[in-house]
Design a protein around this motif. Structure first.
Motif, PDB file in Angstrom:
ATOM      1  N   UNK A   1     -18.480 -35.647  37.624  1.00 51.97           N
ATOM      2  CA  UNK A   1     -17.781 -36.928  37.572  1.00 51.97           C
ATOM      3  C   UNK A   1     -17.793 -37.497  36.165  1.00 51.97           C
ATOM      4  N   UNK A   2     -18.950 -37.465  35.514  1.00 55.55           N
ATOM      5  CA  UNK A   2     -19.073 -38.000  34.167  1.00 55.55           C
ATOM      6  C   UNK A   2     -18.176 -37.244  33.183  1.00 55.55           C
ATOM      7  N   UNK A   3     -18.128 -35.920  33.304  1.00 54.95           N
ATOM      8  CA  UNK A   3     -17.275 -35.110  32.426  1.00 54.95           C
ATOM      9  C   UNK A   3     -15.806 -35.438  32.672  1.00 54.95           C
ATOM     10  N   UNK A   4     -15.416 -35.552  33.932  1.00 50.97           N
ATOM     11  CA  UNK A   4     -14.023 -35.866  34.252  1.00 50.97           C
ATOM     12  C   UNK A   4     -13.642 -37.254  33.771  1.00 50.97           C
ATOM     13  N   UNK A   5     -14.535 -38.214  33.961  1.00 52.27           N
ATOM     14  CA  UNK A   5     -14.253 -39.575  33.497  1.00 52.27           C
ATOM     15  C   UNK A   5     -14.147 -39.626  31.979  1.00 52.27           C
ATOM     16  N   UNK A   6     -15.007 -38.914  31.276  1.00 49.04           N
ATOM     17  CA  UNK A   6     -14.960 -38.871  29.820  1.00 49.04           C
ATOM     18  C   UNK A   6     -13.668 -38.216  29.354  1.00 49.04           C
ATOM     19  N   UNK A   7     -13.231 -37.176  30.058  1.00 47.37           N
ATOM     20  CA  UNK A   7     -11.979 -36.504  29.709  1.00 47.37           C
ATOM     21  C   UNK A   7     -10.770 -37.378  29.927  1.00 47.37           C
ATOM     22  N   UNK A   8     -10.770 -38.154  31.009  1.00 46.64           N
ATOM     23  CA  UNK A   8      -9.623 -39.031  31.285  1.00 46.64           C
ATOM     24  C   UNK A   8      -9.568 -40.180  30.288  1.00 46.64           C
ATOM     25  N   UNK A   9     -10.737 -40.627  29.806  1.00 40.45           N
ATOM     26  CA  UNK A   9     -10.766 -41.677  28.781  1.00 40.45           C
ATOM     27  C   UNK A   9     -10.200 -41.143  27.467  1.00 40.45           C
TER      28      UNK A   9
END
Length: 116
Positions: free
Chosen positions: A100-108
């Motif tokens: 989740x953290x990796x995906x959220x960082x990527x979307x940011x």
């Protein structure tokens, strides 16, 4: 760092479970208490080999042994299996949180690049 579980030595448990026959033995005694002879009937190895597998499972805390006269009866240790399940569920939770953290960082990063 994940919290330590009381009484569960994950390394010993996973080494015990690495052997297919030991996993099969654990499955046999998961729902029924069985004598060593009955367990041995399910395998094409010597009773001595089955006894050695049972000892490894016992040392790992995965099975318990109870004496009934001259027989030794084996059953999966519910307590250890509950601890093992909690350990594995914690790993899953950590893995999902990291994803989740990796995906959220990527979307940011994508959102920031589009705005700039």
């Amino acid at each position: 760092m994940p919290p330590q579980r009381s009484g569960l030595d994950e390394d010993v448990v996973f080494r015990a479970l690495a052997e297919p026959r030991r996993r099969a033995i654990l499955s046999l005694v998961a729902s029924a208490e069985l004598p060593a002879g009955k367990i041995a009937e399910h395998f094409e190895v010597t009773r001595s080999a089955v006894s050695q597998h049972l000892q490894v499972l016992k040392d790992a805390g995965l099975v318990t042994e109870r004496r009934d006269g001259t027989r030794r009866l084996y059953r999966a240790s519910e307590e250890t299996l509950v601890e093992l399940r909690a350990f594995l569920e914690d790993l899953w939770r950590q893995s999902f949180e990291m994803t989740r953290d990796v995906l959220e960082a990527g979307s940011e990063d994508v959102g920031g690049a589009a705005a700039g």
